[in-house]
Design a protein around this motif. Sequence first.
Motif, short mmCIF file in Angstrom:
data_model
loop_
_atom_site.label_atom_id
_atom_site.label_comp_id
_atom_site.label_asym_id
_atom_site.label_seq_id
_atom_site.Cartn_x
_atom_site.Cartn_y
_atom_site.Cartn_z
N HIS A 1 0.84 -1.21 0.00
CA HIS A 1 0.00 0.00 0.00
C HIS A 1 0.87 1.25 0.00
N THR A 2 1.65 1.37 -1.06
CA THR A 2 2.60 2.46 -1.20
C THR A 2 2.05 3.53 -2.15
N ILE A 3 2.94 4.43 -2.50
CA ILE A 3 2.53 5.50 -3.41
C ILE A 3 2.19 4.97 -4.80
N LYS A 4 2.60 3.72 -5.07
CA LYS A 4 2.28 3.09 -6.35
C LYS A 4 0.78 3.05 -6.60
N SER A 5 -0.01 2.84 -5.55
CA SER A 5 -1.47 2.83 -5.70
C SER A 5 -2.16 3.95 -4.92
N GLN A 6 -1.36 4.76 -4.21
CA GLN A 6 -1.94 5.86 -3.44
C GLN A 6 -2.73 6.81 -4.33
N PHE A 7 -2.23 7.06 -5.56
CA PHE A 7 -2.91 8.06 -6.39
C PHE A 7 -4.25 7.56 -6.93
N ILE A 8 -4.63 6.33 -6.61
CA ILE A 8 -6.01 5.90 -6.86
C ILE A 8 -6.97 6.75 -6.04
N PHE A 9 -6.55 7.09 -4.84
CA PHE A 9 -7.44 7.80 -3.92
C PHE A 9 -7.24 9.31 -3.92
N SER A 10 -6.02 9.75 -4.04
CA SER A 10 -5.74 11.18 -3.99
C SER A 10 -4.69 11.53 -5.04
N THR A 11 -4.63 12.79 -5.38
CA THR A 11 -3.80 13.19 -6.52
C THR A 11 -2.34 13.39 -6.13
N LEU A 12 -1.49 13.34 -7.14
CA LEU A 12 -0.05 13.55 -7.00
C LEU A 12 0.43 14.44 -8.13
N PRO A 13 1.51 15.19 -7.93
CA PRO A 13 2.05 15.99 -9.04
C PRO A 13 2.54 15.08 -10.16
N GLY A 14 2.17 15.43 -11.38
CA GLY A 14 2.58 14.62 -12.52
C GLY A 14 2.01 13.22 -12.49
N ASN A 15 0.90 13.03 -11.77
CA ASN A 15 0.31 11.70 -11.60
C ASN A 15 1.30 10.68 -11.06
#
Length: 276
Positions: free
Chosen positions: A122-136
Motif C-alpha cells: 500500500h505504497t505510493i504506487k497505488s496511493q494516487f487511486i485515492f488522492s492526486t499527486l504531481p505529474g500523476n
Amino acid sequence: MANPRKTPALVGELVAEFAGTMILILFGVAVVAQVVAAKGLGDHDSIAWAWGLGVMLGVYTAGRISGAHLNPAVTVALAAFKGFEWRKVLPYSLAQTAGAFVAALIVRWNYSEVLAAFDPGHTIKSQFIFSTLPGNGALPVGTWGAFRDQVIGTAILLFLILAITDLGNSPPGANLTPFVIGLVVVAIGMAWGTNAGYAINPARDFGPRLASFLTGYQTAWRDQYGQLYFWVPIVGPLIGGLVGAALYQVLIGRSLPIAEEPEPGRLPTKPGPETA
C-alpha cells in the motif's frame, strides 16, 4: 391540492451535499482503482468519462435540495460572488468532505483484494487511486507546477459553471444542467489531467486521502518526492474557484441582461430568456 414542499432545512441540505458527493466519488475513485489496479480494464478516457458521469449523477442527486455544490471551491465562490450564505460554507464543505470520505472507504473495501495484489505494501504506487499527486506520480512536475495547475483548472471549472447556470446567459434547461456540467468535468479531465490529476475539488482529494491514510497508506500526505502535498489540492482549487468566478463576472456576467435568479447557491429551475 398537494402541499408544496417546504424549503429544506440546513440539515437536509447537508445530507444532500453528503449524498451527492458520495455518488461522485463512488464513480470517480472506483474507476481509477479499476484502471490502475486491474490492468487492462479501461484507460485515461474511461477515467475522464466516469468522473464526468459521477459529477452529473451527483448533481442530479442533490441539485434541487442543496444546489449540488459537491465541492468546497464551488461553495466558497458562490458565497463570494452569487449571494450564497457564508454561514453555510463550512457546514457544506464538511458535508462534502464526509461524503467523499465514506465513498472512498467503500471503494477501498470493495477493491481490497485487487489493491493487495497490485501493491501489497500500500505504497505510493497505488496511493494516487485515492488522492492526486504531481505529474500523476510519474511525470516531472513539482509542487508549484501542480499548484498552478489546480488554480487554472478550478478557475476554468467555476467560470463555466457560472456561465452554464446564469439565467441571464443562455443556460440549458434545468434538467440538462447537471449533464452539461458533467461534460465540463470530462473536458477538464481530458485537457488538464497531466500536471496534478485534476482534483479541482478539496473534498474530492482530502476525503479519500484521509480514508486511504486510515486504511494503511502511510504515504498519503506526501508526494513521490517526500514533500507534504495534501494542501495543494485544497488551497489551489479554493483560489482558482475565486479567480474563475471573478473572471466570469468581469468578462461576461456584468454585460448580461438582468434575469430572475434562483435562490443563491441553487441550480436554475427554469430556462432563461434566451431558451424560454
